[in-house]
Design an enzyme around this catalytic site. Structure first.
Site, PDB file in Angstrom:
ATOM      1  N   HIS A 155      13.958  32.831  42.439  1.00 31.59           N
ATOM      2  CA  HIS A 155      13.848  32.982  41.132  1.00 31.59           C
ATOM      3  C   HIS A 155      15.306  32.866  40.204  1.00 31.59           C
ATOM      4  CE1 HIS A 155       9.577  33.186  41.459  1.00 31.59           C
ATOM      5  NE2 HIS A 155       9.267  33.237  40.422  1.00 31.59           N
ATOM      6  N   LYS A 159      15.249  38.102  37.190  1.00 29.98           N
ATOM      7  CA  LYS A 159      13.972  38.498  37.546  1.00 29.98           C
ATOM      8  C   LYS A 159      14.052  40.093  37.921  1.00 29.98           C
ATOM      9  CE  LYS A 159       9.745  37.419  39.912  1.00 29.98           C
ATOM     10  NZ  LYS A 159       9.038  37.665  38.788  1.00 29.98           N
TER      11      LYS A 159
END
Ligand code: NAD
Length: 266
Positions: A155, A159
């Site tokens: 990600h 995040k």
């Protein structure tokens, strides 16, 4: 239905509206005649969002929540918790939660809320990921203990939670396929001298960097062969689209907990 035979638009409130996902939901909903955007909720003093008549803090949210046919939440566990303890009593429409990293306290509050209104939660609103979960469960059951299961997710650098909610959901599917509880099988990112791999463990590894929207890889590693199931999200509009579909489906349902599988009928 209206006189023209069109379904009445769902009055929509977006929580976490100034974030990446919140803004994407607002943009898509503004172009969708199935929704009427009522406003957004975010931190006190958050900036306005072009598509919305207003953005308010939780203190001023009761009126908006009272008018909503559906609320879509992509915020943070702490913010969701606050909404569930303060403002949510005013809500009689459906609640769609995409926020990940939820702990036992948020889960308890969601269960209590679902006694009064319909609540749908999904760690990933992609239909492709729903399919990957179903394939993972079948593969884990079919391949059996001779194949070790590892899950790798990637990600963007901002995040905050790891492993991703989607990775845990896929791990849950793999564990179910093996007849195990994920809590017993879960092994997060090995480091130091963790010792040899134990039978049945499901390993999780998190990669963070750049602007990666979301990638998930489920590995089934045998002695002589390896099977990989991979999903790559190209644009977060994918998740916003799924959340809007869920919100439309949820509006007017009876109270209770729902999942994307209910929406998809699988
Ligand atoms: P983001 O950081 O861009 O947005 C979060 C929003 O919540 C911001 O507007 C922020 O102001 C607000 N907020 C209020 N209180 C906060 C607090 N205490 N801490 C942090 N933010 C707070 O994040 P994002 O990329 O839009 O993701 C939001 C959530 O949705 C995350 O939990 C993410 O993992 C999840 N997500 C889920 C899916 C899915 O398909 N279910 C897809 C993408 C992201």
């Amino acid at each position: 239905m209206t006189d023209s035979g069109q379904a009445t638009p769902v009055g929509l409130v977006i929580s976490g509206v100034t974030g990446r996902m919140g803004r994407t939901v607002a943009r898509l909903a503004a172009a969708d005649p199935g929704f009427r955007l009522l406003g957004g909720i975010d931190r006190e003093g958050a900036e306005p969002v072009a598509e919305l008549p207003e953005v308010v803090g939780l203190d001023g949210a009761a009126r908006l929540l009272g008018e909503a046919g559906a609320v879509i939440d992509f915020s943070a566990p702490a913010f969701l918790r606050e909404m569930l303890t303060s403002g949510v009593d005013a809500l009689s429409g459906g609640l769609v939660v995409g926020t990940t990293g939820l702990g036992p306290e948020e889960e308890r509050l969601l269960a209590a809320t679902a006694e009064r209104i319909p609540v749908l939660t999904a760690a990933n609103f992609s239909m492709g990921v729903a399919l990957v979960a179903a394939l993972t469960e079948r593969a884990a059951a079919a391949l059996g203990d001779g194949f070790d299961i590892e899950i790798i997710e990637a990600h963007h650098r901002r995040k905050e939670d790891a492993p991703s909610g989607t990775a845990l959901m896929l791990g849950g599917a793999a564990a179910a396929g093996r007849g195990l509880e994920l809590d017993d099988a879960r092994r997060d990112g090995r480091s130091g001298r963790p010792g040899a791999r134990t039978a049945g463990e499901i390993g999780f590894h998190a990669v963070r960097g750049g602007d990666v929207v979301g990638e998930h890889q489920v590995l089934f590693i045998g002695d002589h062969e390896r099977i990989e199931i991979v999903h790559r999200a190209g644009d977060r509009a994918l998740f916003a689209d799924g959340a809007l579909r869920a919100a439309r489906w949820l509006a007017g349902r009876t109270p209770g907990r729902y999942s994307l599988r209910d929406v998809l009928g699988i």
